[in-house]
Scaffold this motif. Structure first.
Motif, PDB file in Angstrom:
ATOM      1  N   THR A  10       8.628  28.027   8.763  1.00 31.11           N
ATOM      2  CA  THR A  10       9.783  28.040   7.848  1.00 31.11           C
ATOM      3  C   THR A  10      10.319  29.453   7.736  1.00 31.11           C
ATOM      4  O   THR A  10       9.542  30.419   7.675  1.00 31.11           O
ATOM      5  CB  THR A  10       9.374  27.542   6.455  1.00 31.11           C
ATOM      6  OG1 THR A  10       8.809  26.236   6.577  1.00 31.11           O
ATOM      7  CG2 THR A  10      10.557  27.499   5.523  1.00 31.11           C
ATOM      8  N   ARG A  15      16.995  27.138   3.682  1.00 31.34           N
ATOM      9  CA  ARG A  15      15.841  27.450   4.525  1.00 31.34           C
ATOM     10  C   ARG A  15      15.929  26.627   5.810  1.00 31.34           C
ATOM     11  O   ARG A  15      16.566  25.583   5.840  1.00 31.34           O
ATOM     12  CB  ARG A  15      14.525  27.110   3.804  1.00 31.34           C
ATOM     13  CG  ARG A  15      14.196  28.025   2.637  1.00 31.34           C
ATOM     14  CD  ARG A  15      12.859  27.651   1.980  1.00 31.34           C
ATOM     15  NE  ARG A  15      12.873  26.309   1.423  1.00 31.34           N
ATOM     16  CZ  ARG A  15      12.105  25.316   1.820  1.00 31.34           C
ATOM     17  NH1 ARG A  15      11.262  25.502   2.832  1.00 31.34           N
ATOM     18  NH2 ARG A  15      12.180  24.121   1.241  1.00 31.34           N
ATOM     19  N   ALA A  51      13.615  31.654   5.628  1.00 29.07           N
ATOM     20  CA  ALA A  51      14.758  31.599   4.710  1.00 29.07           C
ATOM     21  C   ALA A  51      16.022  32.031   5.428  1.00 29.07           C
ATOM     22  O   ALA A  51      15.982  32.857   6.340  1.00 29.07           O
ATOM     23  CB  ALA A  51      14.514  32.495   3.500  1.00 29.07           C
TER      24      ALA A  51
END
Length: 986
Positions: free
Chosen positions: A973, A953, A975
């Motif tokens: 955030t 991530r 992935a």
């Protein structure tokens, strides 16, 4: 004519003789956009039967048949000559009999109906008989301008009430009418012969009398004429009229002002506007004539007012009118004794319009025996008012006719030049203020004058005398014992000796300049004392009625004498003068009377020869502001001043003595202490106290300076700036005593060499206090919560470079402002030329700034607090601080991770605002690895060490000073691309 052949005119082909136009007239008219039927009507317009009566009159919309009317008047014209010759010639021969039908005092010029009728009168000035026109009368045809033919109205024909004037068949003569008002009376008898019988025509001359101007908007105070005999006053009727656009005179409604009109009534206020005013009154019996601001440019011709008035004529007031030449007042109002032709000096559009050649233009037109003449602001500026019958340099002579009985004269605001005129012995009141006279002779100051105004003649000085102080102007004996007013301000005359003038109430000598005849600092003419430099010889000694002396801004000098003998003196103005007692007592002990309420003294170093820098010093006696009561013990009693100002420009030192007043100013001295001030429980409560620019010493304690336990409920301002106080006592400003205080000025009040810590004390509970100035002091500390309860405070000034003092004061501001927005603007200033608190953080908002010291964090927090106060309508001025810091950065939006090449992951996100840098973090197997720190404007990051087989991530957040100091971040955030999916690249 060959050129016309086969030509085209009005759309028609025409031949040699143009006959086509006549044969085809309708077509020609139609081609001209005319209606042939209209043409045929116009063709018959000259026909008496079908033309004018039936067509032209209708088309023109006339009320009468013009042709028939003009024909009638033409026919009658030929009959006039015969009728007039038989009836109205000044002499006639009828059937061989010669007679004169006209008797009386009329001199007929031509026929009676002629436009010009004159009268022979005796001119008193020229001593000859002159021919004068007879003015318009309501009952006759004696009108030199009108074209109306009239044979008269309201006739009395002997005892035969049914007698009529035979006029033949004349249709255009006006009918007779009865007189309009009871004030009309026949003044002339005219004998006429009608049908062989003698009749008598009684005609009215000068009644009504007519004036031209701009009438209306009047009240009894501006337009009032009184007439009649003693005990039998007469009504006066006014008829205003105007001439309309057609040249027709339109009369307004009659306004009747009854004799002895009650004071509560004002009938003349109903007078409507008009350019002509007919007044129905007997001019010979007019005894008072007031006509202000009615647009008069000249007086009525051929009328003499008041020649048989009982009581004798008095007032003529023609003020605020539009005369450009001086009117013939003597001719028109020969017996009037009060002549007022003034203007308002404040009305610049109307003042000083009358042009005269010389003084004779005035004296020849003023009634003999005039007692009052007021021509304020009436004559053209810079007119030389001197005697033209004498060599240049002689004043106009007003001691001879017509002014020999003159008592009151006002020629102020005319800007006359030359020598002040010679005055008659009868004169009691003289006002020559606001002119440009340059010389004053002994002939002006006659012995009966009780009020003299020579003010505002800049540069006016006495004429040459040796010695100059012997001029009668300075001599006490020149002035009448009943002198009440002497005004010589804005001149160069100086101060005369006025001792024992027990009726003198006012002396004004402000803004006097020196005449440069002697020495400006050693001339008794410009001193308050009669013997040079002797303070015991006041020029105003024993002037027991004197209430006011004003010498402000005058070039006077010498000692300040006692004014105790001026028992009614209420106002003494000595501001900006050079008067001073250079040694010993600055003022005489008990030198002021009980009734003095305004005393203002400000020493001028520009006019005076002494200065503190030159070593001059004096002191005030303890009784300077006291009087001795009229009791057995002569008790010393404080004078209750309304205004007390004493400013010596640093010369007067020692202790400021006891005083009592409403507005007190003892600034600009060298006082080291002040006798404590007590509050009067009944009268004269102190409102302002100013003692700045002294040398006051010791601790500052307002509770001690304003002594006692009483509330100073009217005291709004205290100014103790620029002194030498050593400290600021605790609890020295109790809110229970200073309940009305709004302004406290302590700028530079404390000495720089104070040995102990100087603490700024709290102002707790002063709820009306609006302004505090403690700038230019070096405070070491401040009390906490110094503004507690100061809900009205809107201005505070202090000079400090201490962040701790600033922080404490900001906390006090936050405490009394609270969370709400202030309803009034408030300003707090913290710096001046000595420096400012510097709260700027080095390298703030830069890429390399990653850590902040504790002091920088304090600066950051203070910046936020100040910005919060600014949002509440509070200004914090004169400190050095950064601009408002950016808010905590939001997480980046639209963060996307893409496998764009082998072993490559590209991160994209939207631009971020308010960030100094961006942190890129990769999370693999739960472990954060900082990949990079990039510039704050970055929107793309490429990870070239991306392992497509490993699950990972990415975290991204922006940083600035707020996130660093606060330790708070907002991150986004995403992935990484899925490892077992086909790579997103080719």
């Amino acid at each position: 004519m060959s050129g016309f052949r086969n030509a085209t005119v009005f759309g028609l082909k025409i031949g040699f003789n143009l006959s086509e136009l006549r044969q085809d007239a309708n077509d020609a008219l139609i081609n001209l956009n005319l209606d042939p039927q209209d043409f045929r009507r116009l063709q018959n317009i000259g026909n008496v039967t079908s033309g004018i009566p039936n067509t032209f009159q209708k088309i023109s919309k006339l009320s009468e048949n013009l042709l028939l009317k003009s024909d009638s008047m033409k026919s009658e014209t030929s009959a006039y000559t015969g009728v007039l010759d038989r009836l109205f010639q000044s002499s006639s021969n009828l059937r061989g009999v010669f007679f004169r039908p006209i008797d009386g005092n009329l001199n007929i010029n031509g026929r009676l109906i002629a436009k010009s009728i004159t009268q022979r009168t005796f001119n008193e000035t020229s001593k000859t008989f002159v021919t004068s026109p007879i003015t318009t009368a309501i009952n006759s045809a004696w009108d030199t301008t009108s074209t109306t033919i009239s044979l008269g109205q309201g006739l009395v024909v002997e005892s035969n009430a049914n007698a009529k004037v035979v006029t033949g068949r004349l249709k255009n003569v006006q009918a007779f009418e009865s007189r309009r008002f009871g004030t009309e009376k026949a003044t002339h008898k005219i004998k006429i012969k009608i049908g062989g019988t003698d009749y008598f025509m009684y005609a009215i001359k000068n009644n009504p009398f007519k004036l031209e101007g701009a009438f209306g908007n009047a009240t009894k105070s501006t337009l009032q004429i009184t007439t009649g005999t003693s005990g039998n006053p007469g009504d006066v009727n006014y008829v205003a009229s105007f001439v309309n656009n057609s040249g027709v005179t339109i009369e307004r409604p009659v306004v009747k002002v009854p004799a002895d009109e009650p004071t509560t009534d004002d009938a003349i206020a109903n007078l409507q506007t008009g350019s002509i005013l007919n007044i129905y009154a007997d001019p010979e019996k007019v005894n008072s004539f007031r006509m202000q601001n009615q647009g008069l440019t000249e007086l009525p011709e051929g009328i003499k007012f008041g020649t048989s008035a009982d009581p004798v004529p008095n007032l003529l007031d023609i003020s605020f009118n539009d005369f450009t030449t001086f009117p013939a007042i003597k001719k028109t109002f020969p017996g009037f004794t009060k002549v007022i032709i003034r203007q308002d000096p404040g009305n610049s559009s109307k003042i000083r319009k009358i042009v005269i050649t010389d003084f004779d233009d005035i004296s020849n037109n003023i009634p003999t025996g005039v007692t009052e003449f007021n021509a304020t602001a009436s004559f053209k500026a810079d007119t030389l008012l001197e005697n033209v019958d004498t060599p240049t340099g002689f004043p106009a002579d007003m001691s001879v006719a017509p002014f020999t009985l003159l008592e009151n004269l006002n020629l102020s605001h005319n800007l006359f030049t030359g020598i002040v005129p010679k005055m008659p012995a009868s004169l009691t009141t003289l006002n020559l203020g606001r002119n440009r006279f340059t010389k004053l002779t002994a002939d002006t100051l006659t012995s009966n004058l009780t009020s003299i105004n020579l003010s505002d003649n800049e540069g006016l000085q006495v004429d040459d005398d040796t010695p100059v102080e012997a001029h009668p102007y300075y001599n006490n004996n020149t002035y009448n014992a009943g002198l009440t007013h002497l005004q010589v301000h804005k001149t160069s005359l100086g101060i005369p000796d006025l001792q024992n003038k027990i009726s003198l109430s006012v002396f004004n000598g402000f803004n006097m300049t020196y005449d440069a005849v002697g020495t400006a600092t050693n001339d008794v003419r410009f001193q308050l004392v009669s013997t040079i430099d002797d303070a015991s010889t006041s020029k105003f000694k024993d002037c027991t009625a004197l209430t006011q002396i004003n010498l402000n801004s005058s070039r006077v000098h010498g000692p300040i004498p006692s004014f105790a003998s001026n028992t009614l003196l209420n106002k003494l103005e000595l501001k900006d003068t050079g008067v001073i007692n250079p040694t010993g007592n600055a003022l005489a002990p008990f030198g002021f009377p009980e009734k003095l309420r305004i005393f203002q003294y400000v020493y001028s170093t520009n006019f005076g020869e002494f200065s503190a820098a030159g070593g001059t010093s004096n002191t005030l006696p303890s009784s300077a502001f006291q009087y001795e009561a009229n009791d057995a013990d002569f008790t010393a009693t404080l004078i209750p001043f309304e205004t007390l100002t004493y400013r010596s420009k640093g010369i007067t030192g020692g202790q400021c003595p006891a005083l009592k007043g409403i507005n007190v100013d003892v600034s600009e001295n060298a006082f080291t202490s002040i006798v404590p001030i007590s509050e009067d429980s009944v009268d004269e409560k102190i409102a302002t106290f100013k003692a700045q620019d002294n040398k006051l010493q010791g601790p500052l304690n307002l509770n001690t300076l304003f002594s006692g336990s009483a509330e100073f409920e009217s005291l709004t301002e205290i100014n103790l700036s620029n002194n030498d106080f050593s400290s600021f006592d605790l609890n020295s400003i109790p809110s229970t005593k200073f309940t009305a205080l709004t302004k406290l000025l302590l700028k530079n009040s404390f000495t720089d060499d104070t040995p102990t810590n100087l603490i700024l004390r709290e102002f707790t509970g002063l709820s009306l206090l609006q302004e505090i100035d403690v700038s230019e002091n070096d405070f070491d500390d401040v009390d906490s919560s110094i503004f507690n309860g100061c809900s009205s405070l809107n201005s505070f000034s202090i000079d400090t470079t201490s962040f701790d003092i600033l922080s404490s004061i900001i906390g006090s501001i936050e405490s009394f402002i609270g969370s709400a927005v202030s309803t009034v603007a408030r300003t707090f200033s913290f710096g001046s030329n000595i420096g400012k608190v510097n709260m700027k953080i080095p390298d703030v908002n830069t890429f390399s700034k990653n850590t902040y010291t504790a002091e920088e964090q304090d600066f950051f927090n203070m910046n936020d607090r100040i910005r919060s106060l600014e949002n509440k309508n509070v200004s914090i001025d004169n400190i050095d601080l950064d601009a408002a810091y950016a808010a905590l950065p939001d997480p980046p939006s639209n963060l996307v991770a893409s496998n764009t090449a082998p072993n490559t992951c590209t991160l994209t996100f939207d631009a971020m605002t308010g960030v100094d840098r961006i942190k890129i973090i990769k999370v693999t197997n739960g472990i954060d690895t900082a990949l990079d720190t990039v510039a704050g404007n970055t929107t793309t990051f490429v990870d070239t060490a991306f392992d497509e087989t490993t699950d990972a991530r990415y975290k991204i957040h922006g940083e600035n000073i707020r996130s660093i100091i606060g330790g708070v971040i907002n991150e986004a955030t995403v992935a990484s691309p899925i490892p077992d999916s086909p790579p997103n690249h080719t």
